[in-house]
Design a protein around this motif. Structure first.
Motif, PDB file in Angstrom:
ATOM      1  N   ILE B 175      45.091 -42.490   9.784  1.00 47.48           N
ATOM      2  CA  ILE B 175      45.375 -41.691   8.713  1.00 47.48           C
ATOM      3  C   ILE B 175      44.499 -40.447   8.342  1.00 47.48           C
ATOM      4  N   SER B 176      43.186 -40.541   8.491  1.00 50.24           N
ATOM      5  CA  SER B 176      42.499 -39.524   8.526  1.00 50.24           C
ATOM      6  C   SER B 176      42.988 -37.936   9.100  1.00 50.24           C
ATOM      7  N   SER B 177      43.456 -38.521  10.737  1.00 49.52           N
ATOM      8  CA  SER B 177      43.943 -37.565  11.564  1.00 49.52           C
ATOM      9  C   SER B 177      45.098 -36.863  11.086  1.00 49.52           C
ATOM     10  N   LYS B 178      46.188 -37.703  10.420  1.00 50.59           N
ATOM     11  CA  LYS B 178      47.201 -37.120   9.663  1.00 50.59           C
ATOM     12  C   LYS B 178      47.184 -36.496   8.696  1.00 50.59           C
ATOM     13  N   MET B 179      46.057 -36.759   7.816  1.00 50.33           N
ATOM     14  CA  MET B 179      45.759 -35.859   6.651  1.00 50.33           C
ATOM     15  C   MET B 179      45.404 -34.437   7.059  1.00 50.33           C
ATOM     16  N   ILE B 180      44.509 -34.433   7.806  1.00 49.09           N
ATOM     17  CA  ILE B 180      43.913 -33.167   8.594  1.00 49.09           C
ATOM     18  C   ILE B 180      45.140 -32.318   8.994  1.00 49.09           C
ATOM     19  N   ARG B 181      45.660 -33.022   9.899  1.00 54.96           N
ATOM     20  CA  ARG B 181      47.089 -32.206  10.514  1.00 54.96           C
ATOM     21  C   ARG B 181      47.829 -31.757   9.390  1.00 54.96           C
ATOM     22  N   GLY B 182      48.262 -32.457   8.149  1.00 58.05           N
ATOM     23  CA  GLY B 182      49.101 -32.107   7.216  1.00 58.05           C
ATOM     24  C   GLY B 182      48.361 -30.912   6.447  1.00 58.05           C
ATOM     25  N   LEU B 183      47.016 -30.907   6.190  1.00 64.48           N
ATOM     26  CA  LEU B 183      46.381 -29.921   5.424  1.00 64.48           C
ATOM     27  C   LEU B 183      46.377 -28.859   5.907  1.00 64.48           C
ATOM     28  N   MET B 184      46.114 -28.683   7.214  1.00 59.49           N
ATOM     29  CA  MET B 184      45.865 -27.490   7.981  1.00 59.49           C
ATOM     30  C   MET B 184      47.141 -26.545   8.327  1.00 59.49           C
ATOM     31  N   GLU B 185      48.184 -27.588   8.247  1.00 58.29           N
ATOM     32  CA  GLU B 185      49.636 -26.922   8.554  1.00 58.29           C
ATOM     33  C   GLU B 185      50.130 -26.267   6.972  1.00 58.29           C
ATOM     34  N   ARG B 186      49.527 -26.732   6.086  1.00 58.19           N
ATOM     35  CA  ARG B 186      50.105 -26.177   4.617  1.00 58.19           C
ATOM     36  C   ARG B 186      49.192 -25.217   3.902  1.00 58.19           C
ATOM     37  N   VAL B 187      47.825 -25.319   4.390  1.00 60.23           N
ATOM     38  CA  VAL B 187      46.919 -24.426   3.629  1.00 60.23           C
ATOM     39  C   VAL B 187      47.372 -22.902   3.776  1.00 60.23           C
ATOM     40  N   GLU B 188      47.221 -22.059   2.750  1.00 60.73           N
ATOM     41  CA  GLU B 188      47.631 -20.613   3.017  1.00 60.73           C
ATOM     42  C   GLU B 188      47.065 -19.941   1.800  1.00 60.73           C
ATOM     43  N   VAL B 189      46.881 -18.628   2.025  1.00 56.31           N
ATOM     44  CA  VAL B 189      46.456 -17.751   0.837  1.00 56.31           C
ATOM     45  C   VAL B 189      47.584 -17.918  -0.166  1.00 56.31           C
ATOM     46  N   GLY B 190      46.985 -18.007  -1.442  1.00 56.22           N
ATOM     47  CA  GLY B 190      47.968 -18.050  -2.607  1.00 56.22           C
ATOM     48  C   GLY B 190      48.251 -19.524  -3.164  1.00 56.22           C
ATOM     49  N   PHE B 247      36.118 -26.081   3.643  1.00 54.35           N
ATOM     50  CA  PHE B 247      36.093 -27.088   4.506  1.00 54.35           C
ATOM     51  C   PHE B 247      36.713 -28.266   3.830  1.00 54.35           C
ATOM     52  N   PHE B 248      37.286 -29.111   4.477  1.00 58.12           N
ATOM     53  CA  PHE B 248      38.107 -30.428   3.949  1.00 58.12           C
ATOM     54  C   PHE B 248      37.202 -31.665   4.230  1.00 58.12           C
ATOM     55  N   GLU B 249      36.725 -32.205   3.357  1.00 57.75           N
ATOM     56  CA  GLU B 249      35.780 -33.325   3.654  1.00 57.75           C
ATOM     57  C   GLU B 249      36.741 -34.548   3.017  1.00 57.75           C
ATOM     58  N   ILE B 250      37.438 -35.525   3.921  1.00 58.70           N
ATOM     59  CA  ILE B 250      38.530 -36.451   3.602  1.00 58.70           C
ATOM     60  C   ILE B 250      38.269 -37.633   4.173  1.00 58.70           C
ATOM     61  N   SER B 251      39.055 -38.611   3.896  1.00 59.22           N
ATOM     62  CA  SER B 251      38.892 -39.849   4.580  1.00 59.22           C
ATOM     63  C   SER B 251      40.218 -40.677   4.408  1.00 59.22           C
ATOM     64  N   GLY B 252      41.057 -41.167   5.580  1.00 64.09           N
ATOM     65  CA  GLY B 252      41.849 -42.065   5.403  1.00 64.09           C
ATOM     66  C   GLY B 252      41.140 -43.369   5.181  1.00 64.09           C
ATOM     67  N   CYS B 253      41.978 -44.225   4.584  1.00 67.03           N
ATOM     68  CA  CYS B 253      41.708 -45.510   4.270  1.00 67.03           C
ATOM     69  C   CYS B 253      42.564 -46.696   4.371  1.00 67.03           C
TER      70      CYS B 253
END
Lengths: 393, 393
Positions: B175-190, B247-253
């Motif tokens: 789940i953590s891996s999926k969260m990071i993949r998703g946010l890296m895809e979506r993060v952008e200026v603005g 930086f993104f400090e997250i955790s799947g649970c």
């Protein structure tokens, strides 16, 4: 370093400080030390996920408050508190989770420097995060000080919301309403419960109309069927079932301010006794809202509601509401006023409550609630907006 | 009433109970009372958002554990604990937030009935939810008992994860891996920061491959730019900026088990010193993973990492990791083993750590971390999967 946009005006923080100092004087406290993160935030503007280490705010009668906590969180304090940086004290990580040191040793030293060695010092003995060990260490380090339990001193000063705070409560209410609308649209037989919660959270944090969503102090609670009696169990992946009720206990959150809001769905045709209860609760809420007026007391709201329920043959025990405002995990109640027969607190304009006439029966739970604000006159106003009815789908 | 699907086998709960009883005997404790919700869950299977009222588990040397808490949460206990219903004790709501009663009075009565009036009773004096007032009341009600601080007794028994637990840790890692993949895809200026968090939460709770997501014990932390130094401040609605690191400090649970995972993005061309640090951290992690092997000690991992950093001219102070497993708010660390020079804990197969060589500089923070499990031999295994590199977008 950029200071973050303050939540409130300096005048508002001074208003709050005056209230607390007034209470300290009345209770003969020389110093007040608050650890409740809600009180820390309310007094100083500090807002961070750092309440898992020891921290607090030292309130003095005649000098600006002092923020005290972990070194790295001191940088968070610099960015968020209204006081100047010289009012931010911190301790090094050597003190954290150590066998031979405790952060409270550094706090004791500061309190000593402030003349607290033989003072009457209020501490929040019943607050989460103020551990038994913290009290032990403080007492050992300041053996001549008298530690007075001031657990809800600050909470009580928070009961009447200022105009600035009510703006935030209304924004929270708008987010709560959106969350309920969204989940009622999406809930259906066969949908795994966690998937519904995933979208509830998304709605919560997207916020409304440019008002960004903050994390609620409690996760969404949404038990189904007979689990309604075990209302604090959190979700899992089981799908929603036909002919089962689920109530949703959620809250939007705007900059830590909450407007809890509950609605209930029945996936099928609700049993007659549930419709009967629904009608009684709706009438009870109307009666309660009328009673929720300045000059009345908290108990009057409870009595008005329960009278309506009794007329319908329903006996509701326990309290039917509680004060709400700003909060941090693990709870969103303010731990002050309760809407119950034994609470004679006078209602004043600006008080806000989660009015919660929940009914938990053997096979179903019915939660139709409102977050309300006491007005200048007349009935209380609801901060959320969604039909006050059981949803049958 | 339907019992919820237990998280673990009865044999697993007995294994855990044996470990704790062994430690109790070694420390001369007649009774152990745990309030840490993680320990309550680990010992009994109890899982609910009820840690905002007093509750706990009484561990005895020669009888099944007793769950004790609020009346309505007793129904939650019936549904989730492995013990039979007669091992569930509860108190009425009269005791909650009352001026003249305290729930600990009822606990004291039970402990007395169990022969505890003059016993050595372990309590978790430094646990978040074991308040100073709770200790006061217990001591007053049982003046002949000796209350011993057993704050981390149970936590230490949790350090080596069983095969059943590692299954959950791996699901959390997915789940953590999926969260990071998703946010890296979506993060952008603005993009407003809260909107990114809304989708992080959605990913977290949707889970992966039919494994539903549970709520993480800490909210996502994602400071940008110079805010990296104030790493516990939570999000707001400000948009991501060009030429800034986040930086993104997250955790799947998964069923309360966490696999914290951090990655960093730079929206633009990262400064050279950040690339330099990135390379050094990546080498340091490789060295640390090799050192994270049975027979070595926790300090060896820290030393291996820091040596690599030093070779690159980077001095990292503080610890570089901590034990993780199951947890509840407000923290996901287990408060036992730390990866630092002063911790000589022997590493054993099944231990799990958040290996966190985070670097916080003036204008940027770099967090490239891994949750790892010590294997039977060889280097530790990573439970999450995403390139171990700074993302430049």
């Amino acid at each position: 370093m950029t200071k973050h946009e303050p939540a409130f005006s300096v005048a508002e923080y001074q208003r709050r400080l005056s209230l607390v100092r007034g209470r300290m004087e009345a209770e003969g406290l020389d110093i007040l030390f608050v650890t409740n993160p809600s009180n820390m935030a309310w007094l100083t503007g500090y807002d961070g996920w750092s309440f898992y280490v020891h921290q607090g705010v030292i309130v003095l009668p005649d000098a600006d408050p002092l923020w005290w906590g972990r070194y790295m969180d001191g940088f968070g304090a610099h960015r968020t508190v209204w006081m100047s940086n010289d009012r931010v004290l911190s301790y090094s990580d050597d003190y954290i989770q150590s066998d031979d040191r405790h952060p409270m040793q550094t706090l004791a030293a500061h309190l000593g420097d402030l003349g607290g060695a033989e003072a009457r010092i209020g501490v929040e003995k019943e607050n989460y995060y103020f551990t038994a060990r913290a009290m032990e260490v403080l007492s050992a380090e300041l053996p001549q000080a008298v530690f007075v339990d001031a657990t809800n001193l600050c909470n009580w000063q928070r009961t009447v919301k200022s105009a600035e705070e009510l703006v935030f409560m209304r924004k929270a209410g708008a987010i709560s309403s959106k969350m309920i609308r969204g989940l009622m649209e999406r809930v259906e037989v066969g949908l795994p419960k966690n998937e519904l919660v995933a979208d509830i959270y998304r709605d919560a944090l997207m916020g409304v109309d440019g008002d960004w969503g903050d994390y609620p102090a409690i996760v969404p609670l949404l038990p189904s069927g007979s689990d309604a009696a075990a209302a604090h169990l959190t979700w899992d992946g089981r799908p929603f079932q036909k002919d089962e009720a689920t109530f949703f206990e959620i809250s939007g959150c705007y900059r830590r301010y909450h407007a809890p809001f509950c609605r209930t769905v029945f996936l099928g045709d609700p049993p007659r006794e549930m419709r009967h209860a629904e009608a009684a609760v709706a009438r009870g809420i109307e009666a309660g809202l009328k009673a929720a007026t300045p000059g009345n007391r908290a108990c009057d709201v409870a009595i008005a509601l329960k009278s309506e329920l009794e007329r319908a043959g329903i006996t509701k025990t326990g309290r039917v509401g509680y004060a709400v405002g700003l909060s941090y995990p693990p709870d969103w109640g303010e731990h002050t006023v309760s809407l119950r027969e034994t609470d004679e607190t006078l209602l004043r304009p600006g008080m806000t409550f989660h009015f919660m006439p929940a009914l938990w029966m053997e096979d179903w739970g019915l939660e139709l609630t409102e977050t309300i604000v006491i007005g200048e006159s007349g009935p209380a106003e609801c901060l959320c907006d969604f039909p006050r009815a059981l949803v049958a789908k």
